[in-house]
Design a protein around this motif. Structure first.
Motif, PDB file in Angstrom:
ATOM      1  N   MET A 185       0.853  -1.186   0.000  1.00  0.00           N
ATOM      2  CA  MET A 185       0.000   0.000   0.000  1.00  0.00           C
ATOM      3  C   MET A 185       0.890   1.237   0.000  1.00  0.00           C
ATOM      4  O   MET A 185       1.567   1.547   0.986  1.00  0.00           O
ATOM      5  CB  MET A 185      -0.915  -0.005   1.229  1.00  0.00           C
ATOM      6  N   VAL A 186       0.896   1.960  -1.118  1.00  0.00           N
ATOM      7  CA  VAL A 186       1.756   3.138  -1.268  1.00  0.00           C
ATOM      8  C   VAL A 186       1.217   4.264  -0.387  1.00  0.00           C
ATOM      9  O   VAL A 186       0.049   4.631  -0.485  1.00  0.00           O
ATOM     10  CB  VAL A 186       1.815   3.584  -2.735  1.00  0.00           C
ATOM     11  N   ASN A 187       2.080   4.819   0.447  1.00  0.00           N
ATOM     12  CA  ASN A 187       1.682   5.872   1.378  1.00  0.00           C
ATOM     13  C   ASN A 187       2.591   7.083   1.171  1.00  0.00           C
ATOM     14  O   ASN A 187       3.595   7.255   1.855  1.00  0.00           O
ATOM     15  CB  ASN A 187       1.767   5.375   2.822  1.00  0.00           C
ATOM     16  N   PHE A 188       2.238   7.922   0.193  1.00  0.00           N
ATOM     17  CA  PHE A 188       2.985   9.145  -0.038  1.00  0.00           C
ATOM     18  C   PHE A 188       2.674  10.209   1.013  1.00  0.00           C
ATOM     19  O   PHE A 188       3.357  11.229   1.066  1.00  0.00           O
ATOM     20  CB  PHE A 188       2.669   9.712  -1.430  1.00  0.00           C
ATOM     21  N   GLY A 189       1.667   9.965   1.830  1.00  0.00           N
ATOM     22  CA  GLY A 189       1.310  10.931   2.868  1.00  0.00           C
ATOM     23  C   GLY A 189       1.805  10.542   4.244  1.00  0.00           C
ATOM     24  O   GLY A 189       1.214  10.946   5.247  1.00  0.00           O
TER      25      GLY A 189
ATOM     26  N   GLU B 295      -2.038   3.625  -7.778  1.00  0.00           N
ATOM     27  CA  GLU B 295      -1.832   5.006  -8.166  1.00  0.00           C
ATOM     28  C   GLU B 295      -2.804   5.931  -7.456  1.00  0.00           C
ATOM     29  O   GLU B 295      -2.418   6.991  -6.936  1.00  0.00           O
ATOM     30  CB  GLU B 295      -1.980   5.152  -9.689  1.00  0.00           C
ATOM     31  N   TYR B 296      -4.070   5.538  -7.395  1.00  0.00           N
ATOM     32  CA  TYR B 296      -5.065   6.391  -6.757  1.00  0.00           C
ATOM     33  C   TYR B 296      -4.913   6.388  -5.236  1.00  0.00           C
ATOM     34  O   TYR B 296      -5.193   7.391  -4.576  1.00  0.00           O
ATOM     35  CB  TYR B 296      -6.473   5.941  -7.162  1.00  0.00           C
ATOM     36  N   LEU B 297      -4.500   5.265  -4.675  1.00  0.00           N
ATOM     37  CA  LEU B 297      -4.228   5.230  -3.244  1.00  0.00           C
ATOM     38  C   LEU B 297      -3.095   6.179  -2.889  1.00  0.00           C
ATOM     39  O   LEU B 297      -3.142   6.864  -1.856  1.00  0.00           O
ATOM     40  CB  LEU B 297      -3.873   3.807  -2.807  1.00  0.00           C
ATOM     41  N   ALA B 298      -2.077   6.246  -3.734  1.00  0.00           N
ATOM     42  CA  ALA B 298      -0.972   7.179  -3.500  1.00  0.00           C
ATOM     43  C   ALA B 298      -1.466   8.621  -3.515  1.00  0.00           C
ATOM     44  O   ALA B 298      -1.030   9.449  -2.706  1.00  0.00           O
ATOM     45  CB  ALA B 298       0.120   6.974  -4.555  1.00  0.00           C
ATOM     46  N   ILE B 299      -2.399   8.933  -4.411  1.00  0.00           N
ATOM     47  CA  ILE B 299      -2.943  10.294  -4.472  1.00  0.00           C
ATOM     48  C   ILE B 299      -3.748  10.605  -3.222  1.00  0.00           C
ATOM     49  O   ILE B 299      -3.674  11.713  -2.669  1.00  0.00           O
ATOM     50  CB  ILE B 299      -3.796  10.463  -5.741  1.00  0.00           C
ATOM     51  N   VAL B 300      -4.538   9.633  -2.731  1.00  0.00           N
ATOM     52  CA  VAL B 300      -5.339   9.847  -1.525  1.00  0.00           C
ATOM     53  C   VAL B 300      -4.439  10.111  -0.319  1.00  0.00           C
ATOM     54  O   VAL B 300      -4.675  11.052   0.460  1.00  0.00           O
ATOM     55  CB  VAL B 300      -6.252   8.636  -1.266  1.00  0.00           C
ATOM     56  N   THR B 301      -3.405   9.306  -0.147  1.00  0.00           N
ATOM     57  CA  THR B 301      -2.502   9.519   0.994  1.00  0.00           C
ATOM     58  C   THR B 301      -1.730  10.821   0.858  1.00  0.00           C
ATOM     59  O   THR B 301      -1.465  11.501   1.855  1.00  0.00           O
ATOM     60  CB  THR B 301      -1.529   8.346   1.109  1.00  0.00           C
ATOM     61  N   LEU B 302      -1.369  11.182  -0.376  1.00  0.00           N
ATOM     62  CA  LEU B 302      -0.699  12.465  -0.588  1.00  0.00           C
ATOM     63  C   LEU B 302      -1.615  13.615  -0.202  1.00  0.00           C
ATOM     64  O   LEU B 302      -1.182  14.598   0.414  1.00  0.00           O
ATOM     65  CB  LEU B 302      -0.270  12.588  -2.048  1.00  0.00           C
ATOM     66  N   GLY B 303      -2.898  13.496  -0.549  1.00  0.00           N
ATOM     67  CA  GLY B 303      -3.862  14.514  -0.149  1.00  0.00           C
ATOM     68  C   GLY B 303      -4.048  14.591   1.351  1.00  0.00           C
ATOM     69  O   GLY B 303      -4.208  15.681   1.913  1.00  0.00           O
ATOM     70  N   PHE B 304      -4.007  13.440   2.032  1.00  0.00           N
ATOM     71  CA  PHE B 304      -4.117  13.449   3.493  1.00  0.00           C
ATOM     72  C   PHE B 304      -2.954  14.199   4.121  1.00  0.00           C
ATOM     73  O   PHE B 304      -3.145  14.996   5.054  1.00  0.00           O
ATOM     74  CB  PHE B 304      -4.164  12.017   4.021  1.00  0.00           C
ATOM     75  N   GLY B 305      -1.753  13.955   3.627  1.00  0.00           N
ATOM     76  CA  GLY B 305      -0.594  14.679   4.164  1.00  0.00           C
ATOM     77  C   GLY B 305      -0.711  16.175   3.964  1.00  0.00           C
ATOM     78  O   GLY B 305      -0.346  16.962   4.849  1.00  0.00           O
ATOM     79  N   GLU B 306      -1.238  16.582   2.812  1.00  0.00           N
ATOM     80  CA  GLU B 306      -1.401  18.013   2.557  1.00  0.00           C
ATOM     81  C   GLU B 306      -2.492  18.610   3.448  1.00  0.00           C
ATOM     82  O   GLU B 306      -2.375  19.763   3.897  1.00  0.00           O
ATOM     83  CB  GLU B 306      -1.741  18.231   1.081  1.00  0.00           C
ATOM     84  N   ILE B 307      -3.548  17.851   3.718  1.00  0.00           N
ATOM     85  CA  ILE B 307      -4.600  18.340   4.620  1.00  0.00           C
ATOM     86  C   ILE B 307      -4.039  18.593   6.011  1.00  0.00           C
ATOM     87  O   ILE B 307      -4.306  19.634   6.638  1.00  0.00           O
ATOM     88  CB  ILE B 307      -5.759  17.323   4.669  1.00  0.00           C
ATOM     89  N   VAL B 308      -3.246  17.650   6.514  1.00  0.00           N
ATOM     90  CA  VAL B 308      -2.651  17.826   7.844  1.00  0.00           C
ATOM     91  C   VAL B 308      -1.739  19.050   7.864  1.00  0.00           C
ATOM     92  O   VAL B 308      -1.745  19.835   8.823  1.00  0.00           O
ATOM     93  CB  VAL B 308      -1.878  16.557   8.247  1.00  0.00           C
ATOM     94  N   ARG B 309      -0.975  19.260   6.811  1.00  0.00           N
ATOM     95  CA  ARG B 309      -0.070  20.411   6.771  1.00  0.00           C
ATOM     96  C   ARG B 309      -0.843  21.727   6.759  1.00  0.00           C
ATOM     97  O   ARG B 309      -0.503  22.682   7.475  1.00  0.00           O
ATOM     98  CB  ARG B 309       0.830  20.331   5.542  1.00  0.00           C
ATOM     99  N   LEU B 310      -1.921  21.786   5.967  1.00  0.00           N
ATOM    100  CA  LEU B 310      -2.708  23.016   5.900  1.00  0.00           C
ATOM    101  C   LEU B 310      -3.441  23.287   7.210  1.00  0.00           C
ATOM    102  O   LEU B 310      -3.561  24.454   7.630  1.00  0.00           O
ATOM    103  CB  LEU B 310      -3.706  22.924   4.740  1.00  0.00           C
TER     104      LEU B 310
END
Length: 333
Positions: A31-35, A85-100
Motif C-alpha cells: 500500500m503506497v503511502n505518499f502521505g 496510483e489512486y491510493l498514493a494520491i489519496v494519501t498524498l492529499g491526506f498529508g497536505e490536509i494535515v499540513r494546511l
C-alpha cells in the motif's frame, strides 16, 4: 563533535522508525503511502499538545499512536477499492490536509509560529549536560522495541497473510481471507508506528512548526526503504543510516568547495545525493537486505531423506498403501 554525533544518531533512530512503519505498509502490504509525513506530523502535534496539557510523555505518545492508528484505518477504509496510483494520491492529499490544518488553525497548532516549549521526557530526572545522550538511549531503546515487534509480526501468520495480500489479493480472498480487514490492520499499525517517530521528533526538538513536515520527509522515508530493501526490517536500519549519512555528510561540502555560494552548494548537495542513490541502486538493486521467505521443512531440505509418500525397503504395507491412490468416481447407473 560528540554532541553533533549524538544528534545525528538520534535523527537516524527517528528516521529508522519512520522507515520501518513505511516498510510495513508499502514493503510488506504493497500500500503506497505518499502521505506518511501527514501521519508523522499528526503524531508530533498530538503528542506535543497532550504533553503541554499535562499528560506524561508515555501517555502523550500512546495518545498519538491511537489517533494516528484510527486515522490510518479510516484512510485505508476509504481507499481500499482504489488501485496503487489512486491510493498514493489519496494519501498524498491526506498529508497536505494535515499540513494546511497545522498551518492555518493557529488556535490549536500555533499556525506558522508553531508550538514552543514542548516538555521533554524525564528532563528533571537527568542532568542537563547529559540529557542528549539519555534521549539518544531512549530513542535507540524505542527503535529496538519497534524493530523486534515488527520483526515478530513479519514472521507471524499475520505477516504471511499480509504478504499474500500484496502478491495477489484475489487469490487471498478466494482462500477465504478477509483482504479488507488485513489491509486496514496493516495500515493502522504502520500509522501507529509513524506516530511514535513523530512523538520522538517533537520531544527531541521541543518545538515543532509546519515547515518541519514537508513532502521531502516522505521522499526520505521511501529512499530509506528502497536502500534497505523492501520487506527487510534489518535492511531498513542500514538504509536509514545510509540516507542520513548522505543528507548530513553532504553539509560539509562548504569546507571543501569555497568558490560556491550557499544556494549553489545546496544545489550541488542535492545533485550528489541523487547521484549517490542512483549508483547505489545500480550496484545494489535489491537494497541491503532481502525479504525473509519461508523455508521448506527438513524432509524437503535433505536430498537423501525419504519422501513421505515413497515406499521403504521391506515395508510390509507395500506400495499400494504407502502412495495415495486416485480413482475416478463410478458413473451413475
Amino acid at each position: 563533535m560528540i554532541a553533533y554525533l549524538v544528534t545525528i544518531l538520534t535523527l537516524v533512530s527517528i528516521a529508522a522508525i519512520l522507515a520501518l512503519a513505511l516498510n510495513l505498509q508499502w514493503g510488506l502490504c504493497g500500500m503506497v503511502n505518499f502521505g506518511i509525513v501527514g501521519f508523522f506530523a499528526l503524531g508530533a502535534y498530538t503528542a506535543a499538545l497532550l504533553a503541554m496539557a499535562g499528560a506524561g510523555p508515555v501517555a502523550a505518545t500512546f495518545g498519538a499512536i491511537a489517533i494516528c492508528a484510527a486515522a490510518g484505518a479510516l484512510v485505508a477504509l476509504l481507499s481500499l477499492r482504489l488501485s496503487e496510483e489512486y491510493l498514493a494520491i489519496v494519501t498524498l492529499g491526506f498529508g497536505e490536509i494535515v499540513r494546511l490544518v497545522s498551518l492555518n488553525e493557529a488556535w490549536l497548532t500555533g499556525g506558522a509560529l508553531g508550538l514552543p516549549g514542548i516538555p521533554r521526557p524525564f528532563f528533571d530526572l537527568v542532568p542537563a549536560g547529559s540529557y542528549e545522550v539519555y534521549f539518544l538511549g531512549l530513542c535507540l531503546l524505542v527503535l529496538l522495541g519497534v524493530f523486534l515487534g515488527l520483526e515478530r509480526l513479519t514472521r507471524s501468520p499475520f505477516g504471511r497473510l499480509v504478504r499474500s495480500v500484496r502478491e495477489d489479493s484475489v487469490v487471498a480472498a478466494t482462500l477465504g481471507k478477509n483482504v479488507v480487514r488485513t489491509r486496514m490492520i496493516a495500515f493502522a499499525i504502520g500509522s501507529g508506528v509513524t506516530a511514535i517517530a513523530g512523538a520522538l521528533h517533537a520531544f527531541f526538538f521541543s518545538y515543532i512548526d509546519p515547515s518541519q513536515f514537508t513532502p521531502i520527509v516522505s521522499a526520505y522515508a521511501f529512499m530509506a526503504v528502497i536502500a534497505g530493501g523492501r520487506g527487510s526490517n534489518r535492511g531498513i536500519l542500514l538504509g536509514a543510516c545510509t540516507v542520513m549519512v548522505l543528507l548530513e555528510g553532504s553539509r560539509f561540502l562548504k569546507d571543501f568547495i569555497e568558490v560556491l555560494d550557499s544556494d549553489q552548494l545546496a544545489a550541488v548537495r542535492l545533485i550528489l545525493i541523487g547521484l549517490g542513490l542512483i549508483l547505489f541502486l545500480i550496484f545494489y538493486p535489491q537494497g541491503f537486505g532481502r525479504e525473509p521467505r519461508l523455508k521448506a521443512g527438513r524432509l524437503l531440505d535433505e536430498p537423501d531423506a525419504p519422501h513421505p509418500t515413497s515406499t521403504q525397503p521391506g515395508d510390509p504395507n507395500g506400495p499400494s498403501q504407502s502412495r495415495p491412490v486416485f480413482r475416478a468416481a463410478a458413473p451413475n447407473r
